[in-house]
Write a protein that holds these residues in place. Structure first.
Motif, PDB file in Angstrom:
ATOM      1  N   LEU A 183      19.995  -5.604  -1.857  1.00 27.00           N
ATOM      2  CA  LEU A 183      21.165  -5.670  -0.970  1.00 27.00           C
ATOM      3  C   LEU A 183      21.532  -4.333  -0.353  1.00 27.00           C
ATOM      4  CD1 LEU A 183      23.499  -8.044  -3.014  1.00 27.00           C
ATOM      5  CD2 LEU A 183      21.909  -8.617  -1.171  1.00 27.00           C
ATOM      6  N   THR A 184      20.727  -3.296  -0.561  1.00 27.18           N
ATOM      7  CA  THR A 184      21.058  -1.982  -0.021  1.00 27.18           C
ATOM      8  C   THR A 184      21.335  -2.080   1.471  1.00 27.18           C
ATOM      9  OG1 THR A 184      19.761  -0.815  -1.685  1.00 27.18           O
ATOM     10  CG2 THR A 184      20.169   0.352   0.378  1.00 27.18           C
ATOM     11  N   GLY A 185      22.465  -1.486   1.881  1.00 28.51           N
ATOM     12  CA  GLY A 185      22.811  -1.478   3.300  1.00 28.51           C
ATOM     13  C   GLY A 185      24.286  -1.211   3.510  1.00 28.51           C
ATOM     14  N   PHE A 186      24.642  -1.114   4.781  1.00 30.56           N
ATOM     15  CA  PHE A 186      26.031  -0.911   5.184  1.00 30.56           C
ATOM     16  C   PHE A 186      26.450  -2.140   5.980  1.00 30.56           C
ATOM     17  CE2 PHE A 186      29.555   0.722   7.675  1.00 30.56           C
ATOM     18  CZ  PHE A 186      30.249   1.464   6.734  1.00 30.56           C
ATOM     19  N   TYR A 187      27.559  -2.740   5.587  1.00 34.56           N
ATOM     20  CA  TYR A 187      28.003  -4.014   6.146  1.00 34.56           C
ATOM     21  C   TYR A 187      29.430  -3.887   6.667  1.00 34.56           C
ATOM     22  CZ  TYR A 187      24.179  -5.699   3.139  1.00 34.56           C
ATOM     23  OH  TYR A 187      22.969  -5.896   2.516  1.00 34.56           O
ATOM     24  N   GLN A 188      29.691  -4.478   7.837  1.00 31.35           N
ATOM     25  CA  GLN A 188      31.044  -4.494   8.405  1.00 31.35           C
ATOM     26  C   GLN A 188      31.584  -5.919   8.359  1.00 31.35           C
ATOM     27  OE1 GLN A 188      30.296  -2.826  12.321  1.00 31.35           O
ATOM     28  NE2 GLN A 188      30.946  -0.810  11.620  1.00 31.35           N
ATOM     29  N   MET A 189      32.851  -6.053   7.967  1.00 32.32           N
ATOM     30  CA  MET A 189      33.458  -7.373   7.853  1.00 32.32           C
ATOM     31  C   MET A 189      33.603  -8.024   9.221  1.00 32.32           C
ATOM     32  SD  MET A 189      36.868  -8.667   5.897  1.00 32.32           S
ATOM     33  CE  MET A 189      38.015  -8.454   7.226  1.00 32.32           C
ATOM     34  N   VAL A 190      33.262  -9.304   9.286  1.00 25.20           N
ATOM     35  CA  VAL A 190      33.419 -10.061  10.526  1.00 25.20           C
ATOM     36  C   VAL A 190      34.439 -11.185  10.392  1.00 25.20           C
ATOM     37  CG1 VAL A 190      31.137  -9.495  11.437  1.00 25.20           C
ATOM     38  CG2 VAL A 190      31.402 -11.523  10.024  1.00 25.20           C
ATOM     39  N   SER A 191      34.706 -11.628   9.149  1.00 31.16           N
ATOM     40  CA  SER A 191      35.721 -12.671   8.981  1.00 31.16           C
ATOM     41  C   SER A 191      36.187 -12.732   7.531  1.00 31.16           C
ATOM     42  CB  SER A 191      35.171 -14.040   9.395  1.00 31.16           C
ATOM     43  OG  SER A 191      34.158 -14.466   8.501  1.00 31.16           O
ATOM     44  N   GLN A 192      37.379 -13.305   7.354  1.00 32.46           N
ATOM     45  CA  GLN A 192      37.881 -13.575   6.008  1.00 32.46           C
ATOM     46  C   GLN A 192      38.817 -14.762   6.064  1.00 32.46           C
ATOM     47  OE1 GLN A 192      39.833 -10.187   4.273  1.00 32.46           O
ATOM     48  NE2 GLN A 192      41.690 -10.437   5.428  1.00 32.46           N
ATOM     49  N   GLU A 193      38.911 -15.448   4.939  1.00 34.80           N
ATOM     50  CA  GLU A 193      39.823 -16.589   4.859  1.00 34.80           C
ATOM     51  C   GLU A 193      40.439 -16.681   3.463  1.00 34.80           C
ATOM     52  OE1 GLU A 193      37.252 -20.488   4.045  1.00 34.80           O
ATOM     53  OE2 GLU A 193      36.597 -19.465   5.874  1.00 34.80           O
ATOM     54  N   VAL A 203      41.874 -20.419  -7.109  1.00 34.75           N
ATOM     55  CA  VAL A 203      41.959 -19.932  -5.726  1.00 34.75           C
ATOM     56  C   VAL A 203      40.658 -19.231  -5.339  1.00 34.75           C
ATOM     57  CG1 VAL A 203      43.234 -18.434  -4.139  1.00 34.75           C
ATOM     58  CG2 VAL A 203      44.453 -19.649  -5.959  1.00 34.75           C
ATOM     59  N   VAL A 204      40.176 -19.524  -4.130  1.00 33.07           N
ATOM     60  CA  VAL A 204      38.948 -18.922  -3.625  1.00 33.07           C
ATOM     61  C   VAL A 204      39.233 -18.299  -2.257  1.00 33.07           C
ATOM     62  CG1 VAL A 204      36.576 -19.360  -2.872  1.00 33.07           C
ATOM     63  CG2 VAL A 204      37.512 -20.598  -4.831  1.00 33.07           C
ATOM     64  N   ALA A 205      38.819 -17.045  -2.092  1.00 35.37           N
ATOM     65  CA  ALA A 205      38.885 -16.365  -0.790  1.00 35.37           C
ATOM     66  C   ALA A 205      37.454 -16.042  -0.384  1.00 35.37           C
ATOM     67  CB  ALA A 205      39.708 -15.083  -0.882  1.00 35.37           C
ATOM     68  N   LYS A 206      37.227 -15.970   0.925  1.00 33.38           N
ATOM     69  CA  LYS A 206      35.878 -15.689   1.420  1.00 33.38           C
ATOM     70  C   LYS A 206      35.919 -14.583   2.456  1.00 33.38           C
ATOM     71  CE  LYS A 206      34.327 -20.354   0.557  1.00 33.38           C
ATOM     72  NZ  LYS A 206      33.766 -21.583   1.082  1.00 33.38           N
ATOM     73  N   GLN A 207      34.896 -13.737   2.420  1.00 34.20           N
ATOM     74  CA  GLN A 207      34.691 -12.723   3.447  1.00 34.20           C
ATOM     75  C   GLN A 207      33.222 -12.776   3.852  1.00 34.20           C
ATOM     76  OE1 GLN A 207      35.952  -9.101   1.399  1.00 34.20           O
ATOM     77  NE2 GLN A 207      37.937  -9.190   2.420  1.00 34.20           N
ATOM     78  N   VAL A 208      32.977 -12.448   5.119  1.00 31.48           N
ATOM     79  CA  VAL A 208      31.623 -12.382   5.628  1.00 31.48           C
ATOM     80  C   VAL A 208      31.448 -11.027   6.297  1.00 31.48           C
ATOM     81  CG1 VAL A 208      29.920 -13.394   7.202  1.00 31.48           C
ATOM     82  CG2 VAL A 208      31.553 -14.878   6.001  1.00 31.48           C
ATOM     83  N   PHE A 209      30.309 -10.383   6.007  1.00 32.38           N
ATOM     84  CA  PHE A 209      29.988  -9.042   6.523  1.00 32.38           C
ATOM     85  C   PHE A 209      28.656  -9.100   7.268  1.00 32.38           C
ATOM     86  CE2 PHE A 209      32.548  -8.673   2.768  1.00 32.38           C
ATOM     87  CZ  PHE A 209      33.421  -7.634   3.018  1.00 32.38           C
ATOM     88  N   LYS A 210      28.537  -8.316   8.315  1.00 30.74           N
ATOM     89  CA  LYS A 210      27.288  -8.215   9.056  1.00 30.74           C
ATOM     90  C   LYS A 210      26.610  -6.889   8.716  1.00 30.74           C
ATOM     91  CE  LYS A 210      25.400  -8.318  13.749  1.00 30.74           C
ATOM     92  NZ  LYS A 210      24.445  -9.395  13.601  1.00 30.74           N
ATOM     93  N   LYS A 211      25.322  -6.954   8.396  1.00 26.83           N
ATOM     94  CA  LYS A 211      24.582  -5.738   8.070  1.00 26.83           C
ATOM     95  C   LYS A 211      24.366  -4.945   9.349  1.00 26.83           C
ATOM     96  CE  LYS A 211      20.695  -3.962   5.459  1.00 26.83           C
ATOM     97  NZ  LYS A 211      19.578  -4.316   4.568  1.00 26.83           N
ATOM     98  N   VAL A 212      24.791  -3.669   9.345  1.00 27.11           N
ATOM     99  CA  VAL A 212      24.662  -2.831  10.532  1.00 27.11           C
ATOM    100  C   VAL A 212      23.646  -1.702  10.338  1.00 27.11           C
ATOM    101  CG1 VAL A 212      26.923  -3.410  11.474  1.00 27.11           C
ATOM    102  CG2 VAL A 212      26.707  -1.458   9.924  1.00 27.11           C
ATOM    103  N   ARG A 213      23.264  -1.455   9.100  1.00 28.45           N
ATOM    104  CA  ARG A 213      22.189  -0.499   8.809  1.00 28.45           C
ATOM    105  C   ARG A 213      21.743  -0.605   7.371  1.00 28.45           C
ATOM    106  NH1 ARG A 213      26.476   3.948   9.388  1.00 28.45           N
ATOM    107  NH2 ARG A 213      26.959   4.369   7.234  1.00 28.45           N
TER     108      ARG A 213
END
Length: 137
Positions: free
Chosen positions: A5-15, A127-137
């Motif tokens: 999973l090595t990488g840098f990720y930016q959040m794109v959504s959360q709920e 309770v469940v929360a979700k976040q999604v991240f996009k790998k940018v590098r």
């Protein structure tokens, strides 16, 4: 074989983050700040040794989690909710699963990858929360 999973990720959504933080007994003002933030994830993973570091980076506060897969350790969640728990992180198939045993029941999280997206499901009690991240590098 487990993913790297090595990488840098930016959040794109959360709920459902406010409900998740409320279940952790986070006060109203801090919940609103956290829900406004757009965290990044910086993950360093060495599959050969099982060492992993997950850094959650925000403009408000950063949180570091440094561990060896499959080994239980004492995790200080002071920056999150002031609690300490016994934490174990390991692979379950192609998902990285964290179990946190302490004051709150059914606490933990799961990471998995779909394409260039890193998914994070956080749970506490029912309770469940979700976040999604996009790998940018």
């Amino acid at each position: 074989m487990a993913l790297n999973l090595t990488g840098f990720y930016q959040m794109v959504s959360q709920e459902n983050m406010d409900a998740y933080l409320h279940a952790l007994d986070i006060n109203f003002a801090l919940r609103k700040i956290v829900c406004f933030l757009r965290p990044n994830k910086d993950i360093t993973h060495d599959p050969a040794t099982g060492r992993m570091r997950i850094r959650t980076l925000t403009t408000f506060k950063n949180f570091d989690m440094d561990f060896t897969l499959g080994q239980t350790f004492t995790e200080d969640l002071g920056p999150v909710d002031g609690r300490v728990c016994q934490t174990t992180v390991d692979w379950q198939g192609d998902k990285l699963v964290c179990m946190q045993k302490g004051e709150k029941e059914n606490r933990g999280w799961t990471h998995w990858v779909e394409g260039d997206l890193l998914h994070l499901e956080m749970r506490v009690q029912d309770v469940v929360a979700k976040q999604v991240f996009k790998k940018v590098r």
